[in-house]
Write a protein that holds these residues in place. Sequence first.
Motif, PDB file in Angstrom:
ATOM      1  N   LEU A 255       0.845  -1.195   0.000  1.00 13.58           N
ATOM      2  CA  LEU A 255       0.000   0.000   0.000  1.00 13.58           C
ATOM      3  C   LEU A 255       0.879   1.244   0.000  1.00 13.58           C
ATOM      4  CD1 LEU A 255      -2.980  -0.587   2.465  1.00 13.58           C
ATOM      5  CD2 LEU A 255      -2.993  -0.596  -0.034  1.00 13.58           C
ATOM      6  N   ARG A 256       0.919   1.919  -1.133  1.00 14.11           N
ATOM      7  CA  ARG A 256       1.604   3.220  -1.197  1.00 14.11           C
ATOM      8  C   ARG A 256       0.557   4.284  -0.912  1.00 14.11           C
ATOM      9  NH1 ARG A 256       6.167   5.731  -3.004  1.00 14.11           N
ATOM     10  NH2 ARG A 256       5.904   7.812  -3.879  1.00 14.11           N
ATOM     11  N   LEU A 257       0.637   4.865   0.260  1.00 14.63           N
ATOM     12  CA  LEU A 257      -0.356   5.858   0.676  1.00 14.63           C
ATOM     13  C   LEU A 257      -0.078   7.227   0.086  1.00 14.63           C
ATOM     14  CD1 LEU A 257      -0.679   4.777   4.419  1.00 14.63           C
ATOM     15  CD2 LEU A 257      -2.077   4.058   2.464  1.00 14.63           C
ATOM     16  N   GLY A 258       1.074   7.371  -0.572  1.00 14.55           N
ATOM     17  CA  GLY A 258       1.398   8.628  -1.232  1.00 14.55           C
ATOM     18  C   GLY A 258       2.439   9.420  -0.462  1.00 14.55           C
ATOM     19  N   PHE A 259       2.707  10.636  -0.947  1.00 16.47           N
ATOM     20  CA  PHE A 259       3.630  11.536  -0.257  1.00 16.47           C
ATOM     21  C   PHE A 259       3.256  12.966  -0.607  1.00 16.47           C
ATOM     22  CE2 PHE A 259       5.492  11.486  -4.415  1.00 16.47           C
ATOM     23  CZ  PHE A 259       6.169  12.674  -4.544  1.00 16.47           C
ATOM     24  N   GLY A 260       3.617  13.881   0.282  1.00 18.27           N
ATOM     25  CA  GLY A 260       3.368  15.288  -0.008  1.00 18.27           C
ATOM     26  C   GLY A 260       2.843  16.066   1.181  1.00 18.27           C
ATOM     27  N   SER A 261       1.555  15.980   1.440  1.00 16.38           N
ATOM     28  CA  SER A 261       0.921  16.847   2.426  1.00 16.38           C
ATOM     29  C   SER A 261       1.255  16.415   3.849  1.00 16.38           C
ATOM     30  CB  SER A 261      -0.591  16.831   2.224  1.00 16.38           C
ATOM     31  OG  SER A 261      -1.240  17.536   3.270  1.00 16.38           O
ATOM     32  N   ALA A 262       1.415  17.424   4.721  1.00 17.23           N
ATOM     33  CA  ALA A 262       1.570  17.150   6.151  1.00 17.23           C
ATOM     34  C   ALA A 262       0.225  16.900   6.820  1.00 17.23           C
ATOM     35  CB  ALA A 262       2.270  18.323   6.829  1.00 17.23           C
ATOM     36  N   ASN A 263      -0.849  17.057   6.046  1.00 18.98           N
ATOM     37  CA  ASN A 263      -2.199  16.841   6.565  1.00 18.98           C
ATOM     38  C   ASN A 263      -2.947  15.862   5.661  1.00 18.98           C
ATOM     39  OD1 ASN A 263      -1.870  19.038   8.582  1.00 18.98           O
ATOM     40  ND2 ASN A 263      -1.896  20.341   6.751  1.00 18.98           N
ATOM     41  N   PRO A 264      -2.519  14.618   5.616  1.00 22.37           N
ATOM     42  CA  PRO A 264      -3.110  13.687   4.650  1.00 22.37           C
ATOM     43  C   PRO A 264      -4.483  13.182   5.070  1.00 22.37           C
ATOM     44  CG  PRO A 264      -1.516  12.539   6.021  1.00 22.37           C
ATOM     45  CD  PRO A 264      -1.436  13.994   6.406  1.00 22.37           C
ATOM     46  N   THR A 265      -5.280  12.916   4.073  1.00 18.91           N
ATOM     47  CA  THR A 265      -6.525  12.178   4.246  1.00 18.91           C
ATOM     48  C   THR A 265      -6.553  11.157   3.123  1.00 18.91           C
ATOM     49  OG1 THR A 265      -7.666  14.082   5.216  1.00 18.91           O
ATOM     50  CG2 THR A 265      -9.038  12.297   4.347  1.00 18.91           C
TER      51      THR A 265
ATOM     52  N   TYR B  48       3.956   6.106   3.741  1.00 18.67           N
ATOM     53  CA  TYR B  48       3.549   7.487   3.434  1.00 18.67           C
ATOM     54  C   TYR B  48       4.734   8.393   3.747  1.00 18.67           C
ATOM     55  CZ  TYR B  48       1.046  11.879   3.157  1.00 18.67           C
ATOM     56  OH  TYR B  48       0.655  13.144   2.798  1.00 18.67           O
ATOM     57  N   GLY B  49       4.955   9.404   2.899  1.00 19.30           N
ATOM     58  CA  GLY B  49       6.086  10.289   3.112  1.00 19.30           C
ATOM     59  C   GLY B  49       5.708  11.758   3.054  1.00 19.30           C
ATOM     60  N   VAL B  50       6.354  12.540   3.910  1.00 21.48           N
ATOM     61  CA  VAL B  50       6.220  14.001   3.889  1.00 21.48           C
ATOM     62  C   VAL B  50       7.591  14.564   3.538  1.00 21.48           C
ATOM     63  CG1 VAL B  50       5.648  16.084   5.204  1.00 21.48           C
ATOM     64  CG2 VAL B  50       4.422  13.938   5.655  1.00 21.48           C
ATOM     65  N   PRO B  51       7.732  15.208   2.377  1.00 22.69           N
ATOM     66  CA  PRO B  51       9.052  15.686   1.955  1.00 22.69           C
ATOM     67  C   PRO B  51       9.603  16.748   2.894  1.00 22.69           C
ATOM     68  CG  PRO B  51       7.488  15.687   0.124  1.00 22.69           C
ATOM     69  CD  PRO B  51       6.696  15.464   1.372  1.00 22.69           C
ATOM     70  N   SER B  52      10.936  16.743   3.016  1.00 20.33           N
ATOM     71  CA  SER B  52      11.596  17.772   3.817  1.00 20.33           C
ATOM     72  C   SER B  52      12.066  18.925   2.957  1.00 20.33           C
ATOM     73  CB  SER B  52      12.806  17.167   4.545  1.00 20.33           C
ATOM     74  OG  SER B  52      13.838  16.839   3.621  1.00 20.33           O
ATOM     75  N   GLY B  53      12.179  18.684   1.630  1.00 21.03           N
ATOM     76  CA  GLY B  53      12.697  19.715   0.737  1.00 21.03           C
ATOM     77  C   GLY B  53      14.210  19.837   0.753  1.00 21.03           C
ATOM     78  N   GLN B  54      14.893  19.013   1.556  1.00 21.72           N
ATOM     79  CA  GLN B  54      16.348  19.059   1.662  1.00 21.72           C
ATOM     80  C   GLN B  54      16.957  17.960   0.797  1.00 21.72           C
ATOM     81  OE1 GLN B  54      18.306  21.291   3.312  1.00 21.72           O
ATOM     82  NE2 GLN B  54      20.031  20.253   2.330  1.00 21.72           N
TER      83      GLN B  54
ATOM     84  N   ARG C 217      -4.254  12.515   9.180  1.00 22.74           N
ATOM     85  CA  ARG C 217      -3.485  13.169  10.245  1.00 22.74           C
ATOM     86  C   ARG C 217      -3.335  14.647   9.915  1.00 22.74           C
ATOM     87  NH1 ARG C 217      -4.542   9.071  12.202  1.00 22.74           N
ATOM     88  NH2 ARG C 217      -3.273   7.590  13.391  1.00 22.74           N
ATOM     89  N   THR C 218      -2.928  15.418  10.903  1.00 22.06           N
ATOM     90  CA  THR C 218      -2.635  16.831  10.688  1.00 22.06           C
ATOM     91  C   THR C 218      -1.274  17.153  11.304  1.00 22.06           C
ATOM     92  OG1 THR C 218      -3.788  17.468  12.727  1.00 22.06           O
ATOM     93  CG2 THR C 218      -5.066  17.511  10.672  1.00 22.06           C
ATOM     94  N   GLY C 219      -0.563  18.051  10.661  1.00 21.88           N
ATOM     95  CA  GLY C 219       0.701  18.542  11.195  1.00 21.88           C
ATOM     96  C   GLY C 219       1.810  17.507  11.263  1.00 21.88           C
TER      97      GLY C 219
END
Length: 337
Positions: A34-44, A126-132, A97-99
């Motif tokens: 299950l790839r839940l995706g990546f991007g938002s810090a507030n996923p649904t 699931y991933g939230v990018p750091s931009g680094q 989740r949020t934040g």
Amino acid sequence: TPGGSVAPVRFQGARRLNLEAALESRIAVCPTYLRLGFGSANPTVSRTLTVTNLASVSSTLTITVVPRRDGPRPEIVNSSVTLAPGASAPVTVQFSRTGLAPGEYDGHIRIVSTANQVPANVAYWYGVPSGQPAKVTPLMAAASGPAGEPKVMAFRVLDPFGNRISQIEPKVTVIEGTGTVEIDKDEDHPGTFGLLITPGPGRNVIRIQAGSISYEHTVVGIPPPPVITAVVNGATFTPGIAPGTWATITGSGLPNTPRIWQVSEFQNGNLPNTVSSVSVQFNGIPAAVYFVSPGQLNVLVPDGLSPGPVEVVVSHVRLPSAAFAGQTLLTPGLFLF
């Protein structure tokens, strides 16, 4: 990992394959990741698993989440389902989740049947990018090809958690060789970049710079084979050559930089047969190569050639020319200087 921590699922997958457990399992699951995706810090995010009871009796399947580490995890809407033999049912997995802090949120969804308690594991991520920027990953890259013929390369810039970074402008330069490169952002696949590399002859080193990290890729441009236009006496520049004398060969497809042999190229007192990746043969016998340039070679005709027709072949970067028909004469020339 070597440090003793549990590796992310993007490295470990669904854990070590247990063949015995796979044969004994009475559960089929689709999909197996299950790839839940990546991007938002507030996923649904909501995904569906389909579970099937392979046992010959009615069984209850219990579904739990086993995160790789403490922290936010998905929720199973229907964590227990009872199925008749061969029956299937959907299982809803939600991640809201949020934040969330930058990083990766991963683990396994474990499914156990009352039929035999042998679990099935489905990895999730699931991933939230750091931009680094932390790494440049090539996706498609040619290592060689004809010089002057464009080659396509694709790459991604990843953060420390394996997330693609799209809001970045990598700098691409040619740091070795005579090739050229152009960069293009793939708008249909965020975080993916394309390069159009036109290699020059020989080594072409491309450097991709993204923030403080860099990646270098080498493309070898294979030049066209040499073409011989004339083989003449090196002293008189007239047709006909003689064994043990100098010959001048003119043509194309030769090195761009003129030079003569170097002392370091002499082996055990023998004259060099290769200079700047150029070699010459007369009827299959190697000649000593003294001077190379884009349009002319000066070589020492090998001893042992009999008077009459001779085939001359020039090779550059191991690519041989077509045989040139020359003539061996017993008439050496004199240098007038």
